[in-house]
Design an enzyme around this catalytic site. Structure first.
Site, PDB file in Angstrom:
ATOM      1  N   HIS A  12       0.851  -1.186   0.000  1.00 51.07           N
ATOM      2  CA  HIS A  12       0.000   0.000   0.000  1.00 51.07           C
ATOM      3  C   HIS A  12       0.886   1.234   0.000  1.00 51.07           C
ATOM      4  CE1 HIS A  12      -3.196   2.807   0.830  1.00 51.07           C
ATOM      5  NE2 HIS A  12      -4.083   1.829   0.774  1.00 51.07           N
TER       6      HIS A  12
ATOM      7  N   HIS B 268       0.637  -4.938   2.383  1.00 51.83           N
ATOM      8  CA  HIS B 268      -0.766  -4.664   2.698  1.00 51.83           C
ATOM      9  C   HIS B 268      -1.692  -5.838   2.419  1.00 51.83           C
ATOM     10  CE1 HIS B 268      -4.353  -2.272   3.295  1.00 51.83           C
ATOM     11  NE2 HIS B 268      -4.767  -2.515   2.061  1.00 51.83           N
TER      12      HIS B 268
END
Length: 523
Positions: free
Chosen positions: A234, A339
């Site tokens: 992310h 992520h």
């Protein structure tokens, strides 16, 4: 080892996929194994963005599927994408009926956010940035009320038991210290829904205890693992130094927040035509490059939100306050962090794995939906669709006459052997350095050698071996894919190779043949 037989379906995990599947299995009796108190610590509860679904009449499942395929960089299964997006609306309505507090407009419609690589606003949310927590509270309440579900809390699965090629149950241990007794639970079927692999990396937005152990259990039992090399980073983890790192949801960029560096430059303008709304892999590498250059990348919400950030995105605002900085005065410092794992246990469209008697759903599974780069907010959606699919498939495989079951009473369980914290941190650092945002052959080979040494240092520890099993298939798959595609970027093979535009499938035994020899290779 003590054996306990039950006619219940054993569900390993307690996140959104696990709880939704357990509810859908009614009236078949379920035994859910949760390493923490129900609803606490699951990655699902940390999801900020929401659930992607074509709820706007001007949108369509077909458009959502096309966005999913486009983001997946050539390795999404188109039939899976269409199946999932066509079911999306029905699951939003079902969650609403269960009490999920989705944000609603004054006319009763759902408030929809737009996130990166979506062609329109289609992310259904809760309190701006608290979708995961809101949905999990709702499901946990329904699970506690359900007569057919028994939950074993503070218990962890450490291994699968396979007999004659069929998964028949799990070995379990207590998460905390206690007396000495190991237990083999034999059940009617086993569903793995225990999360992803983010905690294998030193910088992650996931609960750091979720370190690929459930994928590793399946790999050690002989299950096929798919797309393991595709780990999504992310781009806007809040760089506070915390472990795990708080997340600044992609919805902020959907509203117009910008990415800037220490010179005040919007560096994404020269990277991609969609700038801040480019696919996650592109934004993550751009943020990583700025960090490597010591240019302090940051997310600037001041013009687009100002003081509204506190009410519109309370989790982000709280994380900033906790770290001691004010997003109204300065941009939010960010970094690219592990992520979501697009890879996992390979399943068919019903959630069945390559091992008879074993199903998987949620982030632990690889269904073909995400390809090389998950489309934002498709993770919770996949958990719902495949939680339902697994429940249907398992129910069809069960003896229809076996619907009653007494509660399982456990003896005093032995605590699982704790992995050495030093070894775990060595593994996380090695994965970040060698199998992180940017990879190459030399770094990946070094990581494989590090994994071998880590295993040898604590060879009898099942939780550690589960972690290293998952790390091994991630790194080996990354070595095998000699190109760059989606979230997988090789600096020594920076171009996409059309000839490699397919999914990858690998067993742990196959992966072990590619790494330096170890005494454990034959176990």
């Amino acid at each position: 080892m003590m054996r306990i037989d039950t006619s219940r379906v054993i569900v390993v995990g307690a996140g959104l996929a696990a709880q939704y599947a357990a509810l859908k299995l009614a009236p078949h009796p379920v035994l859910m194994i949760s390493p923490e108190r129900l609803g606490e610590g699951a990655s699902s509860g940390w999801a900020q963005g929401g659930v992607a679904a074509a709820m706007d009449p001007r949108d369509s499942a077909g458009s959502h599927a096309q966005d999913t395929i486009r983001a997946g960089a050539g390795t999404v299964d188109p039939q899976v994408a269409l199946m999932v997006t066509e079911e999306a609306r029905s699951h939003i309505l079902e969650l609403t009926g269960l009490g999920a507090p989705f944000d609603r407009a004054s006319d009763g419609g759902y408030v929809l956010s737009r996130e990166a690589a979506h062609s329109c606003a289609r992310v259904v949310r809760v309190c701006g940035d608290q979708a995961g927590a809101g949905i999990m509270r709702t499901l946990s309440a329904r699970v506690r009320e359900a007569d057919h579900i028994q939950v074993l809390e503070d218990v962890m699965a450490t291994a699968l038991r396979v007999q004659n090629g069929v998964v028949v149950g799990v070995e379990i241990a207590r998460c905390a210290a206690g007396p000495t007794q190991s237990v083999f639970l034999r059940g009617a079927a086993v569903l793995l829904a225990g999360g992803g692999s983010g905690g294998l990396y030193a910088l992650t937005t996931n609960p750091s205890r979720i370190r690929g152990e459930v994928i590793g259990m399946a790999a050690r039992a002989g299950a096929v693992i798919a797309d393991a090399e595709f780990v999504q980073f992310h781009p806007t983890a809040i760089a506070t130094g915390a472990d795990p790192a708080p997340l600044a949801t992609e919805a902020l960029r959907g509203l117009g927040a910008t990415l800037v560096n220490s010179h005040g430059e919007r560096f994404m303008l020269n990277v991609h035509p969609d700038a801040e709304l480019a696919p996650r892999d592109i934004v993550a590498r751009a943020v990583y490059a700025q960090t490597q250059k010591r240019l302090a990348p940051a997310l600037d919400t001041r013009q687009v939100l100002g003081s509204k950030i506190s009410t519109a995105f309370p989790a982000v605002a709280a994380a900033c306050r906790h770290a001691g900085f004010d997003p109204l005065a300065h941009p939010i410092p960010i970094a690219a962090a592990a992520h979501y794992h697009m890879g996992g246990i390979a399943t068919d469209p019903t959630g069945l794995t390559s091992l008879a008697g074993l199903w998987a759903c949620g982030e632990v599974a690889s269904t073909g939906l995400h390809g090389a780069n998950r489309l934002a907010s498709n993770g919770l959606l996949e958990a719902l669709v495949y939680g339902n699919a697994c429940a249907n498939s398992i129910a069809n495989a069960l003896d229809p006459c076996r619907k009653a079951a007494s509660d399982v009473t456990l003896p005093d369980l032995a605590p699982a052997e704790r992995p050495s914290p030093i070894l775990v941190e060595c593994l996380r650092k090695s994965m970040t350095d060698g199998a992180g945002v940017v990879r190459n052959r030399e770094g990946l080979q070094k990581t494989l050698d590090d994994i071998r040494q880590i295993e040898a240092a604590q060879s009898g520890c099942a939780p550690l071996l589960n972690m290293t099993a998952t790390a091994t298939v991630i790194v080996t798959s990354a070595l095998d894919r000699r190109e760059s595609r989606g979230a997988h970027f090789r600096s020594d093979f920076p171009k996409t190779d059309d000839a490699m535009g397919r999914r990858s499938f690998l067993t742990l035994n196959e992966a072990r043949t590619r790494r330096p020899s170890s005494p454990l290779e034959t176990t």
